[in-house]
Design a protein around this motif. Structure first.
Motif, mmCIF file in Angstrom:
data_model
loop_
_atom_site.group_PDB
_atom_site.id
_atom_site.type_symbol
_atom_site.label_atom_id
_atom_site.label_comp_id
_atom_site.label_asym_id
_atom_site.label_seq_id
_atom_site.Cartn_x
_atom_site.Cartn_y
_atom_site.Cartn_z
ATOM 1 N N UNK A 11 -20.259 48.862 -35.188
ATOM 2 C CA UNK A 11 -21.411 49.383 -35.907
ATOM 3 C C UNK A 11 -21.127 49.568 -37.384
ATOM 4 N N UNK A 12 -22.187 49.539 -38.184
ATOM 5 C CA UNK A 12 -22.111 49.942 -39.581
ATOM 6 C C UNK A 12 -22.712 51.335 -39.751
ATOM 7 N N UNK A 13 -23.296 51.867 -38.695
ATOM 8 C CA UNK A 13 -23.955 53.169 -38.709
ATOM 9 C C UNK A 13 -22.897 54.271 -38.595
ATOM 10 N N UNK A 14 -22.609 54.931 -39.698
ATOM 11 C CA UNK A 14 -21.517 55.902 -39.730
ATOM 12 C C UNK A 14 -21.796 57.124 -38.844
ATOM 13 N N UNK A 15 -23.012 57.690 -38.842
ATOM 14 C CA UNK A 15 -23.260 58.795 -37.905
ATOM 15 C C UNK A 15 -23.096 58.363 -36.433
ATOM 16 N N UNK A 16 -23.505 57.140 -36.110
ATOM 17 C CA UNK A 16 -23.303 56.630 -34.755
ATOM 18 C C UNK A 16 -21.812 56.486 -34.468
ATOM 19 N N UNK A 20 -19.688 58.194 -31.399
ATOM 20 C CA UNK A 20 -18.862 57.403 -30.481
ATOM 21 C C UNK A 20 -17.429 57.925 -30.463
ATOM 22 N N UNK A 21 -16.892 58.265 -31.623
ATOM 23 C CA UNK A 21 -15.543 58.814 -31.693
ATOM 24 C C UNK A 21 -15.453 60.138 -30.933
ATOM 25 N N UNK A 22 -16.502 60.952 -31.032
ATOM 26 C CA UNK A 22 -16.533 62.223 -30.295
ATOM 27 C C UNK A 22 -16.429 62.005 -28.791
ATOM 28 N N UNK A 23 -16.875 60.844 -28.333
ATOM 29 C CA UNK A 23 -16.826 60.521 -26.905
ATOM 30 C C UNK A 23 -15.597 59.672 -26.565
ATOM 31 N N UNK A 24 -14.632 59.637 -27.487
ATOM 32 C CA UNK A 24 -13.339 58.967 -27.285
ATOM 33 C C UNK A 24 -13.420 57.451 -27.176
ATOM 34 N N UNK A 25 -14.471 56.858 -27.734
ATOM 35 C CA UNK A 25 -14.568 55.400 -27.783
ATOM 36 C C UNK A 25 -13.822 54.894 -29.018
ATOM 37 N N UNK A 26 -13.464 53.636 -28.995
ATOM 38 C CA UNK A 26 -12.894 52.982 -30.171
ATOM 39 C C UNK A 26 -14.059 52.400 -30.956
ATOM 40 N N UNK A 27 -14.033 52.540 -32.285
ATOM 41 C CA UNK A 27 -15.157 52.096 -33.113
ATOM 42 C C UNK A 27 -14.655 51.212 -34.251
ATOM 43 N N UNK A 28 -15.287 50.046 -34.372
ATOM 44 C CA UNK A 28 -14.963 49.093 -35.428
ATOM 45 C C UNK A 28 -16.201 48.804 -36.255
ATOM 46 N N UNK A 29 -15.984 48.597 -37.547
ATOM 47 C CA UNK A 29 -17.032 48.065 -38.404
ATOM 48 C C UNK A 29 -17.063 46.555 -38.260
ATOM 49 N N UNK A 30 -18.085 45.884 -38.746
ATOM 50 C CA UNK A 30 -18.202 44.435 -38.581
ATOM 51 C C UNK A 30 -17.148 43.638 -39.352
ATOM 52 N N UNK A 34 -11.395 49.868 -38.623
ATOM 53 C CA UNK A 34 -11.662 50.864 -37.586
ATOM 54 C C UNK A 34 -12.175 52.174 -38.181
ATOM 55 N N UNK A 35 -13.073 52.817 -37.469
ATOM 56 C CA UNK A 35 -13.446 54.185 -37.775
ATOM 57 C C UNK A 35 -12.491 55.067 -36.977
ATOM 58 N N UNK A 36 -11.927 56.096 -37.615
ATOM 59 C CA UNK A 36 -10.979 56.972 -36.942
ATOM 60 C C UNK A 36 -11.399 58.428 -37.113
ATOM 61 N N UNK A 37 -10.845 59.277 -36.266
ATOM 62 C CA UNK A 37 -11.104 60.716 -36.381
ATOM 63 C C UNK A 37 -10.683 61.215 -37.763
ATOM 64 N N UNK A 38 -9.562 60.706 -38.273
ATOM 65 C CA UNK A 38 -9.057 61.148 -39.568
ATOM 66 C C UNK A 38 -9.953 60.728 -40.729
ATOM 67 N N UNK A 39 -10.643 59.602 -40.604
ATOM 68 C CA UNK A 39 -11.409 59.079 -41.724
ATOM 69 C C UNK A 39 -12.916 59.236 -41.625
ATOM 70 N N UNK A 40 -13.424 59.665 -40.482
ATOM 71 C CA UNK A 40 -14.885 59.682 -40.307
ATOM 72 C C UNK A 40 -15.558 60.700 -41.218
ATOM 73 N N UNK A 41 -14.912 61.827 -41.481
ATOM 74 C CA UNK A 41 -15.493 62.828 -42.381
ATOM 75 C C UNK A 41 -15.676 62.273 -43.782
ATOM 76 N N UNK A 42 -14.681 61.567 -44.272
ATOM 77 C CA UNK A 42 -14.766 60.937 -45.590
ATOM 78 C C UNK A 42 -15.857 59.880 -45.606
ATOM 79 N N UNK A 43 -15.934 59.090 -44.536
ATOM 80 C CA UNK A 43 -16.961 58.038 -44.455
ATOM 81 C C UNK A 43 -18.362 58.650 -44.483
#
Length: 91
Positions: A11-16, A20-30, A34-43
């Protein structure tokens, strides 16, 4: 709302991505980033800042176009994520 551990979201949808990270899924941008727990707040903060700058006319337009390197990086990151999921799968 049905995603969970062992799933991969693209996804490119950062809130989504954050949900997904909250539900322990792995998340990649196109582009394979990767979106990570450490970086999602900054994103999320950058998303809000860029939205504000667009709303006030300080910046215009979107980001850079999708390149062959982006495609290659994405395919590699997706393959890595699938392989990690296979190694972690029970049984």
């Amino acid at each position: 709302e049905h995603i969970g551990a062992g799933d991969i979201a693209i996804t490119t949808d950062i809130p989504l991505a954050a949900r997904c990270l909250e539900r322990n899924a792995e998340v990649l941008g196109p582009t394979g980033k990767p979106f990570t727990e450490d970086g999602i707040g900054t994103a999320l903060a950058m998303r809000d800042l860029m939205g504000h700058l667009r709303d006030t006319g300080e910046i215009r337009g979107g980001g850079p176009g999708f390149t062959k390197q982006d495609r290659s990086r994405f395919l590699g990151a997706l393959e890595d994520a699938v392989q990690r999921g296979r190694r972690q799968a029970p049984g």
